[in-house]
Design a protein around this motif. Structure first.
Motif, PDB file in Angstrom:
ATOM      1  N   PHE A  77       4.311   6.161  -8.432  1.00  0.00           N
ATOM      2  CA  PHE A  77       3.973   7.551  -8.159  1.00  0.00           C
ATOM      3  C   PHE A  77       3.090   7.645  -6.926  1.00  0.00           C
ATOM      4  O   PHE A  77       3.296   8.499  -6.053  1.00  0.00           O
ATOM      5  CB  PHE A  77       3.254   8.159  -9.369  1.00  0.00           C
ATOM      6  CG  PHE A  77       2.832   9.587  -9.152  1.00  0.00           C
ATOM      7  CD1 PHE A  77       3.757  10.613  -9.203  1.00  0.00           C
ATOM      8  CD2 PHE A  77       1.503   9.906  -8.906  1.00  0.00           C
ATOM      9  CE1 PHE A  77       3.386  11.932  -8.991  1.00  0.00           C
ATOM     10  CE2 PHE A  77       1.113  11.215  -8.708  1.00  0.00           C
ATOM     11  CZ  PHE A  77       2.060  12.232  -8.749  1.00  0.00           C
ATOM     12  N   ALA A  78       2.103   6.748  -6.827  1.00  0.00           N
ATOM     13  CA  ALA A  78       1.221   6.725  -5.654  1.00  0.00           C
ATOM     14  C   ALA A  78       2.023   6.397  -4.393  1.00  0.00           C
ATOM     15  O   ALA A  78       1.778   6.972  -3.323  1.00  0.00           O
ATOM     16  CB  ALA A  78       0.102   5.703  -5.852  1.00  0.00           C
ATOM     17  N   GLY A  79       2.985   5.475  -4.506  1.00  0.00           N
ATOM     18  CA  GLY A  79       3.827   5.137  -3.365  1.00  0.00           C
ATOM     19  C   GLY A  79       4.669   6.315  -2.912  1.00  0.00           C
ATOM     20  O   GLY A  79       4.855   6.537  -1.711  1.00  0.00           O
ATOM     21  N   LEU A  80       5.182   7.095  -3.867  1.00  0.00           N
ATOM     22  CA  LEU A  80       5.992   8.256  -3.536  1.00  0.00           C
ATOM     23  C   LEU A  80       5.160   9.312  -2.810  1.00  0.00           C
ATOM     24  O   LEU A  80       5.626   9.947  -1.858  1.00  0.00           O
ATOM     25  CB  LEU A  80       6.600   8.846  -4.804  1.00  0.00           C
ATOM     26  CG  LEU A  80       7.661   9.930  -4.615  1.00  0.00           C
ATOM     27  CD1 LEU A  80       8.852   9.378  -3.830  1.00  0.00           C
ATOM     28  CD2 LEU A  80       8.115  10.477  -5.955  1.00  0.00           C
ATOM     29  N   ILE A  81       3.924   9.492  -3.240  1.00  0.00           N
ATOM     30  CA  ILE A  81       3.023  10.433  -2.571  1.00  0.00           C
ATOM     31  C   ILE A  81       2.764   9.984  -1.141  1.00  0.00           C
ATOM     32  O   ILE A  81       2.739  10.800  -0.202  1.00  0.00           O
ATOM     33  CB  ILE A  81       1.697  10.555  -3.342  1.00  0.00           C
ATOM     34  CG1 ILE A  81       1.939  11.223  -4.705  1.00  0.00           C
ATOM     35  CG2 ILE A  81       0.680  11.356  -2.538  1.00  0.00           C
ATOM     36  CD1 ILE A  81       2.493  12.626  -4.630  1.00  0.00           C
ATOM     37  N   GLU A  82       2.566   8.685  -0.948  1.00  0.00           N
ATOM     38  CA  GLU A  82       2.322   8.151   0.393  1.00  0.00           C
ATOM     39  C   GLU A  82       3.539   8.368   1.289  1.00  0.00           C
ATOM     40  O   GLU A  82       3.401   8.725   2.463  1.00  0.00           O
ATOM     41  CB  GLU A  82       1.987   6.657   0.302  1.00  0.00           C
ATOM     42  CG  GLU A  82       1.610   6.021   1.631  1.00  0.00           C
ATOM     43  CD  GLU A  82       0.334   6.582   2.201  1.00  0.00           C
ATOM     44  OE1 GLU A  82       0.162   6.487   3.436  1.00  0.00           O
ATOM     45  OE2 GLU A  82      -0.499   7.120   1.442  1.00  0.00           O
ATOM     46  N   ASN A 146      16.150   3.622  -5.236  1.00  0.00           N
ATOM     47  CA  ASN A 146      17.103   4.689  -5.553  1.00  0.00           C
ATOM     48  C   ASN A 146      16.444   6.058  -5.499  1.00  0.00           C
ATOM     49  O   ASN A 146      17.051   7.033  -5.028  1.00  0.00           O
ATOM     50  CB  ASN A 146      17.721   4.456  -6.932  1.00  0.00           C
ATOM     51  CG  ASN A 146      18.686   3.293  -6.941  1.00  0.00           C
ATOM     52  OD1 ASN A 146      19.285   2.957  -5.928  1.00  0.00           O
ATOM     53  ND2 ASN A 146      18.835   2.650  -8.087  1.00  0.00           N
ATOM     54  N   LEU A 147      15.210   6.143  -5.981  1.00  0.00           N
ATOM     55  CA  LEU A 147      14.500   7.413  -5.945  1.00  0.00           C
ATOM     56  C   LEU A 147      14.277   7.860  -4.504  1.00  0.00           C
ATOM     57  O   LEU A 147      14.458   9.034  -4.166  1.00  0.00           O
ATOM     58  CB  LEU A 147      13.155   7.280  -6.667  1.00  0.00           C
ATOM     59  CG  LEU A 147      12.283   8.543  -6.716  1.00  0.00           C
ATOM     60  CD1 LEU A 147      13.007   9.661  -7.435  1.00  0.00           C
ATOM     61  CD2 LEU A 147      10.953   8.244  -7.400  1.00  0.00           C
ATOM     62  N   VAL A 151      16.450  11.232  -2.036  1.00  0.00           N
ATOM     63  CA  VAL A 151      15.822  12.314  -1.276  1.00  0.00           C
ATOM     64  C   VAL A 151      15.968  12.130   0.233  1.00  0.00           C
ATOM     65  O   VAL A 151      16.238  13.085   0.962  1.00  0.00           O
ATOM     66  CB  VAL A 151      14.320  12.421  -1.639  1.00  0.00           C
ATOM     67  CG1 VAL A 151      13.661  13.561  -0.877  1.00  0.00           C
ATOM     68  CG2 VAL A 151      14.139  12.608  -3.142  1.00  0.00           C
ATOM     69  N   TYR A 152      15.833  10.882   0.705  1.00  0.00           N
ATOM     70  CA  TYR A 152      15.662  10.669   2.140  1.00  0.00           C
ATOM     71  C   TYR A 152      16.777   9.864   2.809  1.00  0.00           C
ATOM     72  O   TYR A 152      16.611   9.448   3.953  1.00  0.00           O
ATOM     73  CB  TYR A 152      14.329   9.946   2.387  1.00  0.00           C
ATOM     74  CG  TYR A 152      13.114  10.767   2.053  1.00  0.00           C
ATOM     75  CD1 TYR A 152      12.735  11.846   2.853  1.00  0.00           C
ATOM     76  CD2 TYR A 152      12.329  10.467   0.945  1.00  0.00           C
ATOM     77  CE1 TYR A 152      11.605  12.602   2.554  1.00  0.00           C
ATOM     78  CE2 TYR A 152      11.202  11.217   0.639  1.00  0.00           C
ATOM     79  CZ  TYR A 152      10.847  12.275   1.456  1.00  0.00           C
ATOM     80  OH  TYR A 152       9.726  13.017   1.158  1.00  0.00           O
ATOM     81  N   TRP A 153      17.895   9.625   2.141  1.00  0.00           N
ATOM     82  CA  TRP A 153      18.927   8.780   2.740  1.00  0.00           C
ATOM     83  C   TRP A 153      19.415   9.350   4.077  1.00  0.00           C
ATOM     84  O   TRP A 153      19.597   8.611   5.054  1.00  0.00           O
ATOM     85  CB  TRP A 153      20.112   8.591   1.787  1.00  0.00           C
ATOM     86  CG  TRP A 153      20.927   9.826   1.568  1.00  0.00           C
ATOM     87  CD1 TRP A 153      20.746  10.779   0.607  1.00  0.00           C
ATOM     88  CD2 TRP A 153      22.063  10.235   2.339  1.00  0.00           C
ATOM     89  NE1 TRP A 153      21.685  11.770   0.730  1.00  0.00           N
ATOM     90  CE2 TRP A 153      22.510  11.454   1.789  1.00  0.00           C
ATOM     91  CE3 TRP A 153      22.745   9.715   3.434  1.00  0.00           C
ATOM     92  CZ2 TRP A 153      23.602  12.162   2.300  1.00  0.00           C
ATOM     93  CZ3 TRP A 153      23.832  10.408   3.952  1.00  0.00           C
ATOM     94  CH2 TRP A 153      24.250  11.611   3.373  1.00  0.00           C
TER      95      TRP A 153
END
Length: 206
Positions: A77-82, A146-147, A151-153
């Motif tokens: 979750f912290a990585g996704l926020i970053e 995958n997450l 979103v960003y592919w």
């Protein structure tokens, strides 16, 4: 947040229970079932103790697995926020737009020095550095591949296609093949994702 607090509360309760077992051994059980145990054969008592120890061991293993799982989710979750901060800020979006503009001029003129032009260089460097850092976060497992790709592919591939020529040029001039390698690995993953999910989608940086 309520779910996390409830989860932590359950872990704390299990931890307290295991701590109680460790400190008091079977004294409470002995008090409650003393008369029964005193009338039981030694072999039966041993079986009972081993069974209870197995239960306690399973609980301990379950606690460890739960804690590891919770910590892993927190890290991702912290990585996704970053990643969100690295890719979704106003400055980051403006930098990508300027990179795409430089790429269009390169396609028109064939002059790759446009990427090192003082007007564009800062934007180019910011974009490729951001994606290289994102690639490092994904590589280290701080966010699900995958997450991220869900979103960003598309923006990953468009940014790579726009900057690939200057990245390859710098690798040669610096004699450093690992330059922006995390970005390249991320783009390769995005390419596989596109071919699997959206084979006809355009990823030209226009």
């Amino acid at each position: 947040m309520h779910t996390n607090l409830s989860f932590l509360s359950q872990i704390a309760q299990i931890s307290d229970f295991l701590d109680l077992i460790g400190k008091q051994g079977f004294s409470l059980e002995s008090l409650q079932y003393g008369s029964t145990i005193s009338q039981t054969s030694p072999s039966s008592i041993l079986d009972w103790i081993l069974t209870f120890a197995d239960i306690a061991g399973v609980a301990a293993i379950g606690l460890v697995v739960a804690v590891i799982y919770f910590q892993s989710r927190q890290r991702k979750f912290a990585g996704l926020i970053e990643i969100f901060k690295l890719l979704n800020g106003k400055e980051q979006r403006e930098a990508r737009a300027m990179l795409f503009e430089a790429y269009r001029k390169y396609k028109e003129t064939g002059n790759d020095s446009i990427f090192d032009d003082e007007f564009y260089k800062e934007y180019v460097n910011r974009t490729i550095s951001d994606f290289n850092e994102v690639g490092a976060l994904v590589k280290k497992g701080l966010v699900s591949t995958n997450l991220f790709l869900d979103v960003y592919w598309n923006i990953t591939l468009r940014s790579w296609n726009a900057s690939r020529i200057i990245i390859q040029k710098r690798r040669i001039s610096r004699n450093y093949d690992e330059y922006m390698i995390n970005f390249e690995v991320l783009a390769n993953d995005a390419e596989k994702y596109k071919n699997r999910r959206f084979p006809s989608a355009s990823v030209e940086p226009f």
